[in-house]
Scaffold this motif. Structure first.
Motif, PDB file in Angstrom:
ATOM      1  N   ALA A  41     -14.919  -9.958  12.086  1.00  0.00           N
ATOM      2  CA  ALA A  41     -14.322 -10.816  11.408  1.00  0.00           C
ATOM      3  C   ALA A  41     -14.752 -12.396  11.467  1.00  0.00           C
ATOM      4  O   ALA A  41     -14.772 -12.861  10.191  1.00  0.00           O
ATOM      5  N   CYS A 100     -17.594 -12.054   9.021  1.00  0.00           N
ATOM      6  CA  CYS A 100     -17.592 -11.902   7.610  1.00  0.00           C
ATOM      7  C   CYS A 100     -16.967 -13.118   7.064  1.00  0.00           C
ATOM      8  O   CYS A 100     -17.489 -13.445   5.979  1.00  0.00           O
ATOM      9  N   ASN A 101     -15.953 -13.860   7.967  1.00  0.00           N
ATOM     10  CA  ASN A 101     -15.739 -15.049   7.677  1.00  0.00           C
ATOM     11  C   ASN A 101     -16.768 -16.238   7.106  1.00  0.00           C
ATOM     12  O   ASN A 101     -16.905 -16.889   6.208  1.00  0.00           O
ATOM     13  N   SER A 153     -10.698 -14.924   5.968  1.00  0.00           N
ATOM     14  CA  SER A 153     -10.234 -14.108   7.324  1.00  0.00           C
ATOM     15  C   SER A 153      -8.836 -14.617   7.602  1.00  0.00           C
ATOM     16  O   SER A 153      -8.084 -14.039   8.457  1.00  0.00           O
ATOM     17  N   MET A 183      -9.879  -8.036   5.449  1.00  0.00           N
ATOM     18  CA  MET A 183      -9.382  -8.793   6.535  1.00  0.00           C
ATOM     19  C   MET A 183      -7.880  -8.541   6.607  1.00  0.00           C
ATOM     20  O   MET A 183      -7.391  -8.645   7.827  1.00  0.00           O
ATOM     21  N   ASN A 214      -6.297  -7.195   9.983  1.00  0.00           N
ATOM     22  CA  ASN A 214      -5.285  -8.034  10.710  1.00  0.00           C
ATOM     23  C   ASN A 214      -3.951  -7.231  11.244  1.00  0.00           C
ATOM     24  O   ASN A 214      -3.220  -7.425  11.956  1.00  0.00           O
ATOM     25  N   THR A 252      -8.801 -11.718  13.135  1.00  0.00           N
ATOM     26  CA  THR A 252      -9.191 -12.394  11.808  1.00  0.00           C
ATOM     27  C   THR A 252      -8.850 -13.889  11.783  1.00  0.00           C
ATOM     28  O   THR A 252      -9.476 -14.675  11.051  1.00  0.00           O
TER      29      THR A 252
END
Length: 373
Positions: free
Chosen positions: A100, A103-104, A116, A199, A203, A217
């Motif tokens: 996460a 990705c963020n 996220s 996300m 989550n 996340t």
């Protein structure tokens, strides 16, 4: 108040029963010995009391009982987790936090949006409406909507709370998260909404899995739990001067383990952000394959776990079903559940104790017929 009301109802019904029985048997008072009439009235009163017995589910309606049980459950989870649970919580939480965070970071490097979590996007709606932030207003709106849609999809797949390795379809959720990230990668990171949806799915899964204790996340709740656990631990030593009783020591161990877990999750998310930033500088859009690959790997691992532990997972599922029926005032409703109640496992012994049942030599539970079907 609950138990006072219950006692009043029992006493009132007992008085009504005794009064009705006395009125219907007034002629007997002149023909039968007084002792026989008194004994019969006592037996009817006892039968009335048995009909009003309180089930475990009814007892849980009392807030005092609920608070004590929840407190003991939290301590038990912290003090006596199985090796599988310890590995599952820490390993899965750390890997998903890294994914996460990466990705963020990649999303922000590409779009200047955080995907996220919802707080930044929700604030951005107002800022953009008043031209205090550049960009269209609808972009943060869609990020919030897609995050909610992702959580909704996870709720359709994972139906219950609590960690149920092998029972809940976690691998489907993890594969879905990876697929959403791959869709964004396939379109050259042109649609950040897909990352927000991914996300949201992740989550929702980890929240239902850990009953909102573990978050991967976003780190607001993690930092909150970290600080509160540290505060309780510090105050406990200040108040007691290091002389901890058994109950205080159990709470201390629970807070200490939670503190360690929260630190691991926070550091993992920070590490994920660093990995995502380095990856984006080196590989640009292909850096999104890092979080997608990590999530896909966890899905494969859960699938393998399901295949290797089918028997154990089935037994655990039966145990949960039997206990759920027992606390609602019902008994086992098929042969498989009946066999479990007759076993010598701690869970089966506890179920027999709270239900007042005793195993018979024939393999049945006294007072509970087996329903075939």
């Amino acid at each position: 108040a609950f138990w006072l009301t219950k006692i009043k109802l029992l006493l009132r019904k007992r008085q009504d029963t005794v009064a009705r029985a006395t009125c219907s048997r007034l002629p007997l008072l002149f023909t039968l010995p007084h002792a026989m009439v008194q004994q019969q009235l006592i037996e009817e009163s006892e039968e009335s009391s048995e009909e009003e017995s309180v089930t475990f589910a009814e007892a849980l309606q009392n807030s005092a009982i609920r608070h004590v049980l929840l407190d003991q459950l939290q301590i038990s989870d912290a003090l006596n987790p199985s090796v599988r649970e310890q590995i599952g919580i820490h390993f899965v939480g750390i890997v998903l936090s890294i994914a996460a965070g990466a990705c963020n970071a990649i999303a922000f490097a590409k779009f200047k949006y955080y995907v996220s979590h919802v707080s930044g996007s929700a604030t951005g709606i107002g800022l953009r409406a008043e031209d205090l932030q550049t960009g269209p207003v609808m972009m943060p709106v869609w990020l919030v909507v897609y995050f909610i849609v992702g959580s909704f999809i996870c709720g359709l797949i994972v139906h219950s709370n609590g960690m149920r390795l092998g029972q809940a379809r976690y691998e489907v959720v993890l594969f879905l998260v990876s697929a959403m990230e791959l869709v964004c990668w396939y379109h050259d990171l042109a649609h950040p909404e897909w990352l927000a949806a991914a996300m949201g799915v992740q989550n929702a899964m980890i929240t239902s899995w850990s009953t909102a204790v573990v978050r991967t996340t976003h780190m607001t709740g993690t930092a909150t739990d970290l600080g509160s656990s540290l505060g309780r631990t510090t105050m406990r030593f200040i108040r007691l001067g290091g002389n901890l009783e058994d109950e205080d020591w159990n709470h201390h161990v629970a807070d200490r383990k939670k503190l360690v877990l929260m630190i691991c999750l926070l550091l993992s998310f920070i590490a994920g952000g660093y990995i995502g930033a380095v990856g984006y500088n080196a590989y640009k859009i292909h850096s999104l394959l890092i979080p997608a690959g990590l999530t896909f790997m966890l899905g494969v691992m859960h699938l393998v776990y399901c295949l290797l532990n089918r028997k154990e997972v089935k037994e655990e599922e039966v145990a949960e079903t039997v206990f759920r029926r027992q606390i609602s005032g019902k008994g086992p409703d098929d042969v498989e559940q009946q066999k479990f109640v007759q076993s010598n496992s701690p869970a089966a012994q506890f179920i027999r104790q709270i239900s007042g049942q005793k195993p018979e030599s024939s393999g049945k539970v006294a007072g509970k017929p087996v329903v075939h079907g």
